[in-house]
Design an enzyme around this catalytic site. Structure first.
Site, PDB file in Angstrom:
ATOM      1  N   ASP A   3       0.198  -1.352   0.080  1.00  0.00           N
ATOM      2  CA  ASP A   3       0.396   0.049  -0.271  1.00  0.00           C
ATOM      3  C   ASP A   3       0.969   1.247  -0.442  1.00  0.00           C
ATOM      4  O   ASP A   3       0.603   2.199  -0.720  1.00  0.00           O
ATOM      5  CB  ASP A   3      -0.749  -0.179   1.189  1.00  0.00           C
ATOM      6  CG  ASP A   3      -0.191  -0.341   2.840  1.00  0.00           C
ATOM      7  OD1 ASP A   3       0.414  -0.668   2.347  1.00  0.00           O
ATOM      8  OD2 ASP A   3      -0.810   0.477   3.438  1.00  0.00           O
ATOM      9  N   ARG A  52       5.356   4.237   6.278  1.00  0.00           N
ATOM     10  CA  ARG A  52       4.413   4.580   7.497  1.00  0.00           C
ATOM     11  C   ARG A  52       4.938   3.038   7.393  1.00  0.00           C
ATOM     12  O   ARG A  52       5.572   1.856   7.212  1.00  0.00           O
ATOM     13  CB  ARG A  52       3.280   4.850   7.627  1.00  0.00           C
ATOM     14  CG  ARG A  52       2.482   4.176   7.294  1.00  0.00           C
ATOM     15  CD  ARG A  52       1.201   4.555   7.477  1.00  0.00           C
ATOM     16  NE  ARG A  52       0.049   4.108   6.174  1.00  0.00           N
ATOM     17  CZ  ARG A  52      -1.103   4.791   5.939  1.00  0.00           C
ATOM     18  NH1 ARG A  52      -1.072   5.542   5.633  1.00  0.00           N
ATOM     19  NH2 ARG A  52      -1.823   3.660   4.843  1.00  0.00           N
ATOM     20  N   ASP A  53       4.443   2.734   9.751  1.00  0.00           N
ATOM     21  CA  ASP A  53       4.272   1.398  10.072  1.00  0.00           C
ATOM     22  C   ASP A  53       3.217  -0.033   9.742  1.00  0.00           C
ATOM     23  O   ASP A  53       2.826  -0.023  10.141  1.00  0.00           O
ATOM     24  CB  ASP A  53       4.769   1.510  11.197  1.00  0.00           C
ATOM     25  CG  ASP A  53       3.558   2.168  11.985  1.00  0.00           C
ATOM     26  OD1 ASP A  53       1.956   2.900  10.982  1.00  0.00           O
ATOM     27  OD2 ASP A  53       3.323   2.198  13.094  1.00  0.00           O
ATOM     28  N   GLU A  54       3.444   0.186   8.020  1.00  0.00           N
ATOM     29  CA  GLU A  54       2.610  -0.698   7.290  1.00  0.00           C
ATOM     30  C   GLU A  54       3.033  -1.508   5.934  1.00  0.00           C
ATOM     31  O   GLU A  54       3.442  -2.222   6.447  1.00  0.00           O
ATOM     32  CB  GLU A  54       1.103   0.172   6.911  1.00  0.00           C
ATOM     33  CG  GLU A  54       0.078  -0.509   6.634  1.00  0.00           C
ATOM     34  CD  GLU A  54      -1.164   0.298   6.935  1.00  0.00           C
ATOM     35  OE1 GLU A  54      -1.341   1.354   6.871  1.00  0.00           O
ATOM     36  OE2 GLU A  54      -2.487   0.060   6.325  1.00  0.00           O
ATOM     37  N   ASP A  82      -5.543  -2.595  -3.080  1.00  0.00           N
ATOM     38  CA  ASP A  82      -5.243  -1.191  -3.556  1.00  0.00           C
ATOM     39  C   ASP A  82      -3.896  -2.507  -4.336  1.00  0.00           C
ATOM     40  O   ASP A  82      -3.857  -2.338  -6.031  1.00  0.00           O
ATOM     41  CB  ASP A  82      -3.580  -1.415  -2.699  1.00  0.00           C
ATOM     42  CG  ASP A  82      -4.938  -0.903  -1.743  1.00  0.00           C
ATOM     43  OD1 ASP A  82      -5.323  -1.069  -0.754  1.00  0.00           O
ATOM     44  OD2 ASP A  82      -3.854   0.323  -0.491  1.00  0.00           O
ATOM     45  N   TRP A 127     -11.873  -5.839  -2.266  1.00  0.00           N
ATOM     46  CA  TRP A 127     -10.377  -6.622  -1.149  1.00  0.00           C
ATOM     47  C   TRP A 127      -9.800  -7.868  -1.667  1.00  0.00           C
ATOM     48  O   TRP A 127      -8.879  -8.411  -2.490  1.00  0.00           O
ATOM     49  CB  TRP A 127     -10.012  -6.137   0.096  1.00  0.00           C
ATOM     50  CG  TRP A 127      -9.619  -4.410   0.394  1.00  0.00           C
ATOM     51  CD1 TRP A 127      -7.832  -4.758   0.962  1.00  0.00           C
ATOM     52  CD2 TRP A 127     -10.013  -2.895   0.405  1.00  0.00           C
ATOM     53  NE1 TRP A 127      -8.148  -3.122   1.214  1.00  0.00           N
ATOM     54  CE2 TRP A 127      -9.238  -2.543   0.350  1.00  0.00           C
ATOM     55  CE3 TRP A 127     -11.454  -3.130  -0.932  1.00  0.00           C
ATOM     56  CZ2 TRP A 127      -9.478  -1.461   0.080  1.00  0.00           C
ATOM     57  CZ3 TRP A 127     -12.071  -1.947  -0.396  1.00  0.00           C
ATOM     58  CH2 TRP A 127     -10.872  -0.818   0.110  1.00  0.00           C
ATOM     59  N   GLU A 138      -2.282   9.152  -0.918  1.00  0.00           N
ATOM     60  CA  GLU A 138      -3.762   8.249  -0.679  1.00  0.00           C
ATOM     61  C   GLU A 138      -4.623   8.442  -0.530  1.00  0.00           C
ATOM     62  O   GLU A 138      -5.732   8.333  -0.943  1.00  0.00           O
ATOM     63  CB  GLU A 138      -2.743   7.530   1.251  1.00  0.00           C
ATOM     64  CG  GLU A 138      -4.236   7.158   1.529  1.00  0.00           C
ATOM     65  CD  GLU A 138      -2.922   6.244   2.950  1.00  0.00           C
ATOM     66  OE1 GLU A 138      -2.717   7.025   3.393  1.00  0.00           O
ATOM     67  OE2 GLU A 138      -3.742   5.805   3.393  1.00  0.00           O
ATOM     68  N   HIS A 168       0.955   6.555  -2.679  1.00  0.00           N
ATOM     69  CA  HIS A 168       0.270   4.980  -2.177  1.00  0.00           C
ATOM     70  C   HIS A 168      -0.112   4.967  -4.273  1.00  0.00           C
ATOM     71  O   HIS A 168      -0.781   6.012  -4.750  1.00  0.00           O
ATOM     72  CB  HIS A 168      -1.392   5.557  -1.571  1.00  0.00           C
ATOM     73  CG  HIS A 168      -1.091   4.732  -0.282  1.00  0.00           C
ATOM     74  ND1 HIS A 168      -0.317   4.530   0.785  1.00  0.00           N
ATOM     75  CD2 HIS A 168      -3.039   3.787  -0.652  1.00  0.00           C
ATOM     76  CE1 HIS A 168      -1.378   3.920   1.360  1.00  0.00           C
ATOM     77  NE2 HIS A 168      -2.110   4.060   1.049  1.00  0.00           N
TER      78      HIS A 168
HETATM   79  C1  BGC Z   1      -3.606   0.715   3.362  1.00  0.00           C
HETATM   80  C2  BGC Z   1      -4.932   0.491   2.532  1.00  0.00           C
HETATM   81  C3  BGC Z   1      -5.512   0.029   2.335  1.00  0.00           C
HETATM   82  C4  BGC Z   1      -6.459   0.215   3.668  1.00  0.00           C
HETATM   83  C5  BGC Z   1      -7.777  -0.790   3.843  1.00  0.00           C
HETATM   84  C6  BGC Z   1      -4.610   1.295   4.930  1.00  0.00           C
HETATM   85  O1  BGC Z   1      -3.827   1.138   5.972  1.00  0.00           O
HETATM   86  O2  BGC Z   1      -2.987   1.929   3.557  1.00  0.00           O
HETATM   87  O3  BGC Z   1      -4.688   0.880   1.548  1.00  0.00           O
HETATM   88  O4  BGC Z   1      -6.441  -0.945   1.258  1.00  0.00           O
HETATM   89  O5  BGC Z   1      -5.908   0.036   4.964  1.00  0.00           O
HETATM   90  O6  BGC Z   1      -8.521  -0.233   4.102  1.00  0.00           O
END
Ligand code: BGC
Length: 909
Positions: A460, A464-466, A473, A526, A751, A772
């Site tokens: 995504d 960041r912490d993801e 996505d 998703w 994003e 994003h």
């Molecule tokens: C992500 C998105 C992801 C979403 C879920 C976010 O934190 O960055 O792109 O699809 O969470 O809705």
């Protein structure tokens, strides 16, 4: 006519693959027009020189297949290089020369061939605390003339393999990220030239990586396990036919390395004073090092590298170094990029370089890092004080345009810093350009979003912490990705992980690899990645194998929904992300605990109701599944899913349309999904399109769509006679629009439509990435509609292209080029005064149905000759949209008188 650019499994000369029936592809090269292959011949040899006694000879195969020709010879041996060459015949009765040979090399192939152990330092560690990265080493003797040497290696965590003081090759962040407990990729290294007679050494550095480092926004650690380890097997073949095998086992030594911390999100701390000169070379005194122990990891989860490796792809230099009003020193790379900074520094022993990476400056022109959440993105290097020192980190990457220099001994100079851009090393195959500079910047931003978020899995965001493999996505962006890079090996690998992580009941985790909570799965839009992604690869590359491989996964996703839906038809249960980040719901809706996030004010879900979106995507995925059953000739399933599709569409219409054709949900996304997924009865189409256009006009020609509506918005308009409105949205520069952020100086796609609001303030820092790719999905419309390059589902992979440029938006020209599997396909148009000039390239062994917009046969010239005067274009007719011509391969220039073309207001049939 020549045969060139041989590929095996989409790759040029791949080393270490374990596909048992590899597929070959090649490109035909000829100056003629209308070149179609009529037959091919493939020879495979274990000896490049002669092909005198081929290992396999396909015989002459009467076929026009030049992209997925399957190997049909004897069972392939492990760890063996096979050369292949191709010859073809064409419709002009030419027989080509043999192509230059290419090769592929098999990997280990059988789990029992692994005699190496997974080893880890023997010292006990407290896995809950950060610990320095381990270093492992082993010396071995080489005696004889080496013919070839290969290392097969993998690890849990990340590893860097070094042979005699050098990195084994340029792959980074190995072994990549898969669903580690189910599938673990191993890499193959050709180290023939790295070995020497006498004593040699192999050294390994290990990092926590995705395996046990911090993952996700709730700061999980040790997601897959608590110990990092390496598995390494070196096969040295000597010219006398003997073979020596060096493996990771309990004779190896271990120590700690100067890498005191290395984490994907947080960066790295490196103390160069702890370097052990020569530790990865022979004759190093490792008497002070500790031992190793074996870890019990099953070998049957090992698979050869499937994706293309992550590599350093390009370098960029800072555009400036400046001081902020708050007094911070900042390096500006001029581009939001993903990778790291290589730097040079001189200073006293113990002094430090500390660099914090971030994406945007705030309104006041100061450093803004809140949107990184807990990701530290910091590089800390402690100098040894030995003259000029150069550093690059090992097991991390940062998403950044700016770097705050917190410490740096000596004078700062841009010369000392270089941005190293890394991503999966996919071939860059697409180019789009037009006369609107802002759109060209948008294309640039889309491409950089792709680069930065294709680091072994489609993520995504990279900062960041993801940085997780969010399925939604990925599905919205995949078609655009396929226009810009060859993403097939990338997505094939990821889809295998999707299949591996799919729930028993068919549910699809929100992210792949699945690292969130057990109940974090199956949001509509998703989970549909399970169906949309394989289908898109099939459309863009004609790859039936991906459909075959993913079929069970596709089907079980649809069956999962059927099990959740009311009467098996209306999906109105469960948690969904909705039209994520759409602008049409009131601000103030809370995200809630289900996401594991702190509750924050803000509008995330959009206004389109979940049951509407979920049922629409259910219909779409079921429709695609039905089309897949047709391709795979599964006639029973074809009946089942075609019927199910019809039933869902009927139920959708009953639920969401009044009998007179008014759509009950009046958001842009509702109109868009209903039209895009063919859920609107033909007689109500015009009314629905008109309602969408009215909605857009009521918003002063602005979109309000989120992740699920935005990708299709312009398509729906252009497919239904309203390209004018689509263009108005595309070239709109006020908020919200695609070009708003471009005009605000974005260098990647944001994003949020309002990541930075018109007044310069930010969207909430809890979720505000500036890199994003989801809204970059508009790239697909730019290639497919503005330039007009599309596929034909009946002959996918551009075997038969559909080329239909739709000029508009005051553009004077647009050009798209795509290196398809058959070669470059190009569509370029430009308006010169009252003349339209269209340049087309149709690759050999393909044909195309071309629509020349607004053309009339009487004024149409090809290469200065009226087309009416030649018999080159027998299949050419005039329609309301222009002239439609069926073209054979070749390069063409069409010119004709052109009035600004307003297409007839016709809805998609
Ligand atoms: C992500 C998105 C992801 C979403 C879920 C976010 O934190 O960055 O792109 O699809 O969470 O809705």
């Amino acid at each position: 006519m020549n045969v060139k650019e041989l590929r095996c499994e989409y790759k040029k000369n791949p080393v270490g693959i374990d596909v048992l029936i590899p597929r070959f592809g090649w490109i035909l090269d000829s100056d003629l027009r209308n070149v179609m292959q009529t037959a091919y011949l493939i020879q495979v040899s274990k000896d490049d020189a002669g092909f005198t006694y081929p290992f396999w000879d396909s015989g002459r195969v009467n076929s026009d297949n030049s992209v997925h020709a399957e190997y049909g010879g004897p069972v392939l041996l492990p760890r063996t290089r096979y050369y292949f060459r191709v010859k073809v015949w064409d419709n002009h009765r030419f027989e080509s020369e043999w192509s230059e040979p290419a090769f592929w090399e098999t990997g280990i192939l059988n789990a029992w061939e692994w005699s190496a152990w997974f080893i880890t330092p023997e010292v006990e560690i407290d896995s809950s605390k950060p610990a320095p990265c381990p270093a492992l080493r082993k010396e071995f003797n080489v005696a004889g003339e080496i013919k070839s040497a290969r290392v097969y290696a993998t690890g849990l965590g990340l590893y860097e393999l070094r042979i005699n003081g050098e990195k084994a090759d340029d792959q980074l962040l190995t072994p990549g990220w898969t669903s580690y407990n189910k599938r673990l990729q191993y890499q193959t290294y050709d180290v023939t030239l790295k070995l020497k007679n006498g004593n040699n050494a192999v050294g390994v550095l290990l990092g926590d990586g995705w395996y046990k480092g911090n993952l996700g926004w709730v700061h999980q650690k040790n997601v897959y396990g608590t110990r990092v380890c390496i598995l390494m097997q070196l096969h040295i073949k000597y010219t006398d036919g003997t073979e020596q095998v060096v493996v990771s086992d309990n004779t190896w030594k271990s120590s700690t390395s100067p890498i005191l911390m290395s984490e994907i999100y947080h960066g790295e701390i490196y103390d160069s004073r702890l370097e052990m000169s020569g530790w990865d070379e022979a004759n190093f005194d490792d008497s002070g090092w500790g031992g190793v122990k074996e870890l019990d990891v099953p070998k049957n989860i090992l698979v050869a590298q499937e994706n293309v490796p992550i590599r350093k792809i390009e370098e960029i230099k800072p555009v400036s170094i400046f001081k902020t009003p708050a007094g911070e020193t900042v390096i500006d790379m001029g581009q939001n990029m993903v990778g790291w900074l290589r730097f040079r520094v001189s200073g006293p022993e113990g002094s430090k370089v500390v660099l914090k990476h971030f994406e945007v400056m705030n309104k006041e022109g100061n450093v803004y890092t809140e949107n990184l959440r807990s990701a530290r993105q910091t590089m800390e290097y402690i100098l040894k004080g030995a003259g000029e020192e150069t550093f690059e980190p090992h097991f991390t990457f940062q998403g950044f345009r700016y770097v705050k220099v917190e410490e740096y001994p000596g004078e700062l100079s841009p010369d000392n810093f270089t941005g190293i851009v890394l991503h999966s090393d996919m071939d860059h195959i697409g180019r789009f350009e037009c006369s609107n500079e802002l759109l060209n910047k948008l294309q640039h931003n889309i491409l950089w979003g792709l680069k930065g978020n294709f680091i072994d899995v489609p993520t995504d965001c990279p900062q960041r912490d993801e940085r997780l493999g969010w399925t939604g996505d990925a599905q919205v962006f995949i078609r655009t990705a396929c226009f810009n890079m060859n993403t097939v090996p990338f997505f094939e690998k990821w889809l295998r992980d999707l299949k591996a992580d799919q729930l028993k009941n068919g549910g699809v985790p929100w992210v792949i690899p699945h690292v969130l909570n057990e109940d974090h799965h199956s949001s509509s839009g998703w989970g549909d990645a399970a169906v949309i992604c394989p289908w898109t690869i099939y459309l863009c590359c004609g790859d039936e194998r991906v459909l075959r491989e993913q079929y069970d996964s596709m089907k079980s996703w649809v069956e999962y929904i059927r099990g959740q839906a009311e009467n098996g038809l209306i999906w109105n249960t469960g948690f969904h992300f909705g039209d994520w980040l759409a602008l049409d719901a009131k601000e103030g809706i809370r995200v809630g605990d289900s996401l594991g996030l702190d509750e924050k004010e803000g509008n995330y879900f959009g206004a389109t109701p979940n049951d509407f979106i979920s049922t629409a995507f259910y219909a779409y995925s079921t429709g695609l599944l039905a089309r897949t059953t047709k391709v795979l000739k599964k006639s029973e399933d074809e009946k089942t899913y075609s019927r199910l599709h019809d039933d869902i569409v009927k139920a959708f219409r009953e639920e969401f349309f009044t009998i007179t054709g008014r759509l009950a949900v009046t958001t842009q996304t509702a109109y868009v999904l209903a039209l895009m997924f063919d859920l609107v009865e033909k007689k109500h189409r015009k009314r629905t399109v008109d309602a969408l256009v009215k909605n857009i006009e009521e918003n002063n020609l602005h979109l309000t769509t989120g992740f699920l509506g935005a990708p299709y918005l312009c398509h729906v308009l252009s497919q239904n006679g309203r390209p004018d409105t689509a263009y108005k949205l595309l070239i709109q520069t006020d908020y919200p629009s695609w070009l708003y952020q471009v005009a605000k100086g974005a260098t990647t796609v944001w994003e949020h439509w309002d990541g930075i609001k018109p007044d310069g303030s930010f969207w909430s820092p809890d979720m505000n990435s500036f890199n994003h790719y989801a809204y970059g999905a508009i790239g697909d419309w730019m290639y497919r509609v503005v330039a007009g390059l599309d596929t034909d589902e009946e002959k996918p992979g551009y075997k038969h292209a559909v080329i239909k440029p739709q000029p508009g938006g005051q553009l004077q020209f647009a050009c798209a080029e795509l290196k398809s599997m058959y070669g470059v396909i190009k569509s370029a148009w430009r308006i010169e005064a009252d003349t339209m000039v269209i340049n087309l390239t149709i690759p050999h062994n393909t044909t195309a149905a071309v629509t020349l917009p607004g053309a009339k046969i009487e004024s149409l010239m090809e290469n200065d000759s009226p087309i009416g005067s030649t018999d080159l274009f027998p299949r050419c007719r005039e329609t309301g949209e222009g002239v439609v011509i069926e073209l054979f391969s070749g390069v063409y220039t069409f010119t004709y008188k052109f009035k600004i073309f307003i297409p007839q207001q016709s809805c998609k049939q």
